[in-house]
Structure formats: C-alpha cells, structure tokens
Design an enzyme around this catalytic site. Structure first.
Site, PDB file in Angstrom:
ATOM      1  N   CYS A 115      36.287  47.358  27.444  1.00  0.00           N
ATOM      2  CA  CYS A 115      37.516  47.991  27.710  1.00  0.00           C
ATOM      3  C   CYS A 115      38.569  47.682  26.701  1.00  0.00           C
ATOM      4  O   CYS A 115      39.611  48.572  26.332  1.00  0.00           O
ATOM      5  CB  CYS A 115      38.165  47.859  28.978  1.00  0.00           C
ATOM      6  SG  CYS A 115      37.156  48.459  30.456  1.00  0.00           S
ATOM      7  N   HIS A 250      45.633  50.083  28.623  1.00  0.00           N
ATOM      8  CA  HIS A 250      44.222  50.476  28.781  1.00  0.00           C
ATOM      9  C   HIS A 250      44.644  50.906  30.288  1.00  0.00           C
ATOM     10  O   HIS A 250      45.249  50.380  31.278  1.00  0.00           O
ATOM     11  CB  HIS A 250      43.419  49.151  28.812  1.00  0.00           C
ATOM     12  CG  HIS A 250      42.220  49.436  29.547  1.00  0.00           C
ATOM     13  ND1 HIS A 250      41.335  50.657  29.462  1.00  0.00           N
ATOM     14  CD2 HIS A 250      41.527  48.909  30.689  1.00  0.00           C
ATOM     15  CE1 HIS A 250      40.400  50.539  30.042  1.00  0.00           C
ATOM     16  NE2 HIS A 250      40.361  49.503  30.791  1.00  0.00           N
ATOM     17  N   ASN A 280      39.108  55.153  34.580  1.00  0.00           N
ATOM     18  CA  ASN A 280      39.003  54.239  33.598  1.00  0.00           C
ATOM     19  C   ASN A 280      37.899  54.773  32.656  1.00  0.00           C
ATOM     20  O   ASN A 280      36.850  54.924  32.935  1.00  0.00           O
ATOM     21  CB  ASN A 280      38.775  52.875  34.249  1.00  0.00           C
ATOM     22  CG  ASN A 280      38.387  51.645  33.139  1.00  0.00           C
ATOM     23  OD1 ASN A 280      38.353  51.958  32.007  1.00  0.00           O
ATOM     24  ND2 ASN A 280      38.180  50.574  33.691  1.00  0.00           N
TER      25      ASN A 280
HETATM   26  O1  UT7 Z   1      38.614  48.011  32.807  1.00  0.00           O
HETATM   27  C1  UT7 Z   1      38.165  46.849  32.985  1.00  0.00           C
HETATM   28  C2  UT7 Z   1      38.949  46.115  33.837  1.00  0.00           C
HETATM   29  N1  UT7 Z   1      38.733  46.629  35.194  1.00  0.00           N
HETATM   30  C3  UT7 Z   1      39.731  46.443  36.013  1.00  0.00           C
HETATM   31  O2  UT7 Z   1      40.849  46.089  35.633  1.00  0.00           O
HETATM   32  C4  UT7 Z   1      39.329  46.524  37.465  1.00  0.00           C
HETATM   33  C5  UT7 Z   1      40.310  45.429  38.312  1.00  0.00           C
HETATM   34  N2  UT7 Z   1      40.209  45.430  39.526  1.00  0.00           N
HETATM   35  C6  UT7 Z   1      40.572  46.500  40.462  1.00  0.00           C
HETATM   36  O3  UT7 Z   1      41.168  47.437  39.868  1.00  0.00           O
HETATM   37  C7  UT7 Z   1      40.602  46.381  41.887  1.00  0.00           C
HETATM   38  O4  UT7 Z   1      39.992  45.054  42.037  1.00  0.00           O
HETATM   39  C8  UT7 Z   1      39.690  47.373  42.689  1.00  0.00           C
HETATM   40  C9  UT7 Z   1      40.366  48.655  42.467  1.00  0.00           C
HETATM   41  C10 UT7 Z   1      38.232  47.448  42.110  1.00  0.00           C
HETATM   42  C11 UT7 Z   1      39.651  46.957  44.133  1.00  0.00           C
HETATM   43  O5  UT7 Z   1      41.008  47.041  44.696  1.00  0.00           O
HETATM   44  P1  UT7 Z   1      41.352  45.649  45.433  1.00  0.00           P
HETATM   45  O6  UT7 Z   1      42.702  45.820  46.125  1.00  0.00           O
HETATM   46  O7  UT7 Z   1      40.928  44.412  44.808  1.00  0.00           O
HETATM   47  O8  UT7 Z   1      40.210  45.915  46.712  1.00  0.00           O
HETATM   48  P2  UT7 Z   1      39.336  44.768  47.241  1.00  0.00           P
HETATM   49  O9  UT7 Z   1      38.109  44.726  46.233  1.00  0.00           O
HETATM   50  O10 UT7 Z   1      39.930  43.588  47.562  1.00  0.00           O
HETATM   51  O11 UT7 Z   1      38.589  45.625  48.675  1.00  0.00           O
HETATM   52  C12 UT7 Z   1      39.296  45.852  49.741  1.00  0.00           C
HETATM   53  C13 UT7 Z   1      38.717  46.451  50.812  1.00  0.00           C
HETATM   54  C14 UT7 Z   1      37.337  45.943  50.982  1.00  0.00           C
HETATM   55  O12 UT7 Z   1      36.970  46.021  52.444  1.00  0.00           O
HETATM   56  P3  UT7 Z   1      37.039  44.567  53.138  1.00  0.00           P
HETATM   57  O13 UT7 Z   1      36.155  43.617  52.753  1.00  0.00           O
HETATM   58  O14 UT7 Z   1      38.563  44.365  53.096  1.00  0.00           O
HETATM   59  O15 UT7 Z   1      36.579  45.089  54.580  1.00  0.00           O
HETATM   60  C15 UT7 Z   1      36.383  46.873  50.127  1.00  0.00           C
HETATM   61  O16 UT7 Z   1      34.981  46.732  50.731  1.00  0.00           O
HETATM   62  O17 UT7 Z   1      38.332  47.895  50.235  1.00  0.00           O
HETATM   63  C16 UT7 Z   1      37.053  48.168  50.390  1.00  0.00           C
HETATM   64  N3  UT7 Z   1      36.522  49.110  49.422  1.00  0.00           N
HETATM   65  C17 UT7 Z   1      36.647  50.320  49.538  1.00  0.00           C
HETATM   66  N4  UT7 Z   1      37.079  51.175  50.473  1.00  0.00           N
HETATM   67  C18 UT7 Z   1      36.936  52.678  50.241  1.00  0.00           C
HETATM   68  C19 UT7 Z   1      35.927  48.645  47.959  1.00  0.00           C
HETATM   69  N5  UT7 Z   1      35.957  50.201  47.340  1.00  0.00           N
HETATM   70  C20 UT7 Z   1      36.209  50.896  48.178  1.00  0.00           C
HETATM   71  C21 UT7 Z   1      36.148  52.257  48.050  1.00  0.00           C
HETATM   72  N6  UT7 Z   1      36.795  53.120  49.171  1.00  0.00           N
HETATM   73  N7  UT7 Z   1      35.838  53.095  46.933  1.00  0.00           N
END
Ligand code: UT7
Length: 323
Positions: A115, A250, A280
C-alpha cells in the site's frame, strides 16, 4: 550549482466499469452495509472485468495523465509502476505499460511496497529525475486486488478494490515557483511482515495465494507510523499542518484517516477522501485520490499537498509536493 526539481505535470486515473456495493457483498458473505460503513467508511468499490489486467488499468491511467499534461508517450523516458498484483511474475507490468503506450526508449520497472508503493515509487522517480538521468517519468500505482482476495473471508474481501492512477513528473532546473517534490520519507520494518501478507508466492508455494490480514493489529500500528513519518516531512521542510493545502492519505480505512488527521491537527476540510467510493486500492489509492481532487478543482497549481501511506511489510511513507 543549479538544482533539479521533479514537478507534477499531469495526473490521471482509471477505474474498472463494474462496481461492487456493500449490498452486493452482503449477498456473498455474512456482512452488512452498516458494519462496513461504520468500521471502514467504504460504500462501494470497482472490480476489474474478466481478462482486464493490471497493465490495462495502468495504461488507461497513464494516457489520462499524459493528456492532462499535454504530453505524448514519446515524451516519457522512465516508468516506475507500483503494484503488488502484477500481470505476471515477470516481466514487469511496467514494460507492458511501456509497450502499450508505444514507448521504445528509456526504462520501465515495477516496485513493490504494497500500500505504500506509490509513495515509494514517487520518491524513486524523484531521485532519478534529480540526478538528471531521466527527463519525464510516469509514476503509476495500479492494482487488481480482487484477484488475490479470498471471497469467502468477510474480514478482508469487503475492504479492497481495483484501480489505477498515474502522475507525470518532469525534471525542471531552477524551478522558480518552488514547485515539485519537496521531501519524501520511506520506512519499513519486516518484523511485522506476517500481519498483512499473501499466503502464496512463486518461491514459496509456486502459486498466487490469498491476502491475509490481522486487521486489528494493522490498525493498532497505523496511526502512529503514519503520523511519525509525516512529522519527519514537516521537520525536513519547516511546513506544518497549518501550511499544507491538502492531505491526500492512503485510503484504507476512514477511521485511520480521521484519527491521523486529528492527531496531526489537520483540518477536516483539507482531507481528500475517496475510500467510500474506491475501497482500499493499495498502491493505486493515492494517485486515484489525487486525480479526483485535481479533476474537481480542489488541488491547484502551487498548492502544498501532503501524501502518506502505510501497508504490508510494514512499509510506511510520506511525501510533500508543491503542486
Ligand atoms: O492498506 C493496508 C493497511 N490496512 C489497513 O489499514 C487495515 C487496518 N485494519 C482495519 O481497517 C480494521 O481493523 C478492519 C476494518 C479490518 C476491521 O475493523 P475492526 O474494528 O478492527 O474490527 P475487528 O477486526 O476487531 O472485528 C470486530 C468484529 C469481529 O467479531 P467478534 O470477534 O467481535 O465477534 C469480526 O468477526 O467484526 C467482525 N467482522 C465482521 N462483521 C461483519 C469482521 N469483518 C466483518 C464483516 N462484516 N465484513
């Protein structure tokens, strides 16, 4: 001694025709528009057509940038293309772009910093131009991340999209208006390489593999790394959150962008956001955002534009450009 500056002459972009909305994704995996918008700010993204490869996207973007610059392919003697989703393992996607544009002189190569690739490519091109080795460079970010997504993994497949963006940079001696690339700062730390990676590769599995990410871990590091490298850019130039005209980050996640802007004291109206429309697009996200803000008249000649990126590796980078 007279100094050479790398000045932006033109910018262009290309997005594949097909859009995939959050509602479409909710038909494919257990997710919802509400979750995706709230956690990422993404509403829709573009997906390359069957048979449409990264170099096709890049060629469209390059032609748009050349038209914006009022130049022809013949005027270009260097192509630096940032991608993690090349057409083939080799040759470089950049040579397909070169051939597609009908350029037979100069050099073309790919650069891989995930990225952060576009800022790494911009810095690389800037350094080549400043030596006087090349005159005009196409700096391209182009990706087809849809090809490395596991479409059954809701934690990653909702985040990414396809697209390409390009800048034409020109070596200008004794630039009088202070235009050009003012500074760039590149960083990487391979201790984090397993937090965002593709689980296949030529030398390891002889396959392409799928993108894997510990999203929460990436998020945890993102704001600190981004702000550190921006502070480096400010310290190197004497510029600040107050003197920049535009912040073009980004586009990975709206929450990361907003938190970085708040931490740096950058006013919200200076922040260019396209993540809602593009998702992204990795190395393509910054030039896509630049092209959007240039096309609608926000970024104008003389404006001070701050770029930053962070991604797999980890890699992270910033650049300040007087447009
Ligand atoms: O470009 C390269 C750099 N990449 C990034 O910058 C990405 C960085 N990370 C992020 O943007 C975020 O961490 C995400 C958007 C990927 C995830 O957001 P988050 O607030 O960190 O969510 P999380 O991973 O802590 O997940 C929260 C909950 C989980 O469920 P439980 O364990 O709390 O029951 C996930 O299983 O959300 C669930 N979950 C979803 N639910 C609905 C994960 N993906 C999804 C989804 N739809 N697509």
């Amino acid at each position: 001694m007279s100094a050479i500056r790398s000045v932006v002459r033109g910018v262009g972009s290309y997005l594949p025709a097909r859009c995939l909305t959050n509602a479409d994704l909710a038909q494919m995996v257990d997710t919802s528009d509400e979750w995706i918008v709230q956690r990422t700010g993404i509403r829709t993204r573009h997906i390359a057509a069957e048979g449409e490869v990264t170099s096709d996207l890049a060629i469209h973007a390059a032609r748009a940038a050349l038209a914006d610059a009022g130049l022809t392919p013949d005027d270009i003697d260097l192509i630096v293309l940032a991608t993690s989703t090349p057409d083939n393992t080799f040759p470089a996607t950049a040579v397909s772009v070169q051939a597609g544009l009908g350029i037979t002189h100069g050099a073309a190569f790919d650069l891989q910093a995930v990225c952060s690739g576009f800022v790494f490519a911009l810095a690389t091109a800037d350094n080549f131009l400043k030596t006087g080795a090349y005159r005009r460079c196409l700096v391209i970010g182009a990706e087809t991340f849809s090809r490395i997504l596991d479409w059954s993994d809701r934690t990653t497949c909702v985040l990414f999209g396809d697209g390409a963006g390009a800048l034409v940079l020109e070596a200008v001696r004794d630039e009088e208006e202070g235009r050009g690339v003012l500074t760039s700062h590149l960083r990487s730390d391979g201790r984090h390489k397993n937090k965002l990676y593709v689980d296949g590769g030529v030398s390891s599995t002889r396959s392409v593999g799928f993108l894997r990410m510990e999203g929460r871990e990436v998020f945890r590091h993102a704001v600190g790394m981004i702000t550190d490298v921006i502070v480096d850019a400010f310290e190197a130039t004497g510029e600040s959150a107050d003197t920049i005209d535009w912040f073009v980050p980004h586009q990975a996640n709206r929450r990361i962008i907003d938190a970085s802007a708040v931490k740096l004291g950058i006013a919200p109206e200076k922040v260019v956001i396209t993540v809602d429309q593009h998702g992204n697009t990795s190395a393509a996200s910054i030039p896509l955002a630049l092209a959007a803000a240039h096309a609608d008249g926000r970024i104008k000649r003389g404006d001070l534009v701050l770029l930053e990126a962070m991604g797999g590796g980890f890699t992270w980078a910033s650049a300040l450009v007087r447009w």
